[in-house]
Design a protein around this motif. Sequence first.
Motif: not given
Length: 333
Positions: A69-72, A102, A107-108, A150-151, A80, A38, A35
């Motif tokens: 939250l892990r932003i890809a 990711n 994202s997750t 960012r989502v 997400v 995070t 990612a």
Amino acid sequence: MLTDWRLAATAVMLCCAVLFTCIETSAQSIPKEIAARTEIYGIPSLTISDHQFLTGDANGKPVTVGGELRIAQGSGRLPVVVLMHGSSGVGSTMDAWVHQFNSMGISTFVIDGFSGRGLTATGPNQALLGRLNFIVDIYHALDILARHPRVDPERIALMGFSRGGQAALYASLDRFNKLWNKSGIQFAAYIPFYPDCSTSYVDDTEVAARPIRIFHGTPDDYNPVASCKAYVARLLEAKRDVALTEYPDSAHGFDAGLIGITNVVEATGSQTVRHCTIKEADGGVLIDAATEAPFSYKDACVELGPHVGGNATTAIEARKAVSDFLTTLFKLG
């Protein structure tokens, strides 16, 4: 002197150019499954009984559960997948799914519904937490994601495993969304893995107009696939977008094969409702259909010692199926 100054400035500029090139090259070389960022969140939620959940009674115990939250890697608003764990908490298999998503530019958001409640597991005593609490946590997580810059709020899917799969399945109910989902948005899809489908709720064929994709193992003796087949049949009869993918030789938790676990063992002391039929009666009371009395984990239908284990082959098949589904759903290029 002027010439020396110009030479020095040129040297600094060249060094900076080399440095920025190295940084850019380094960034480009980071594996896609890592990612870009995070973020850790405290999710305000409630601990309530199933009766309170079913009747919309929010007079429970306030609790803060965790979310990661892990932003890809990528730019702008990204899709997400929200992941909800099972009765053993956030385990190693979750990382395999996080890295997969990711790597796809998704994202997750991993929810930990236990630590904030002082729990580590509920397998040996499922009565420690109401069967529907995770849905409250999930909707509160959705509220956070709905406002995140960012989502992409139109591209958030929900995935859950076992107890978390049960939550991912029933979070689709229109009635539950109306009672508890205050985020202003809905999930784009629901992806339950080996959920418990032994409970029928009032109006449980009235689900969100979004796809539901269930993944299950044929020999699962923790949450048998038969009850899920029956529920899927009712949903299909009601013209809902639902599909069940069934894998042979795949015990409960078969996707642990993604991290190299291929043996099947008895979950000694863990409770299973595999021989229970639970239904919602008047007033939001869950009853044991065999006795017509309020359901309890002390009921005769509750048994111990189901089996869990991974299957590398079907785990990879399921990973591909989920990845292909999300690629289409999220319109990934």
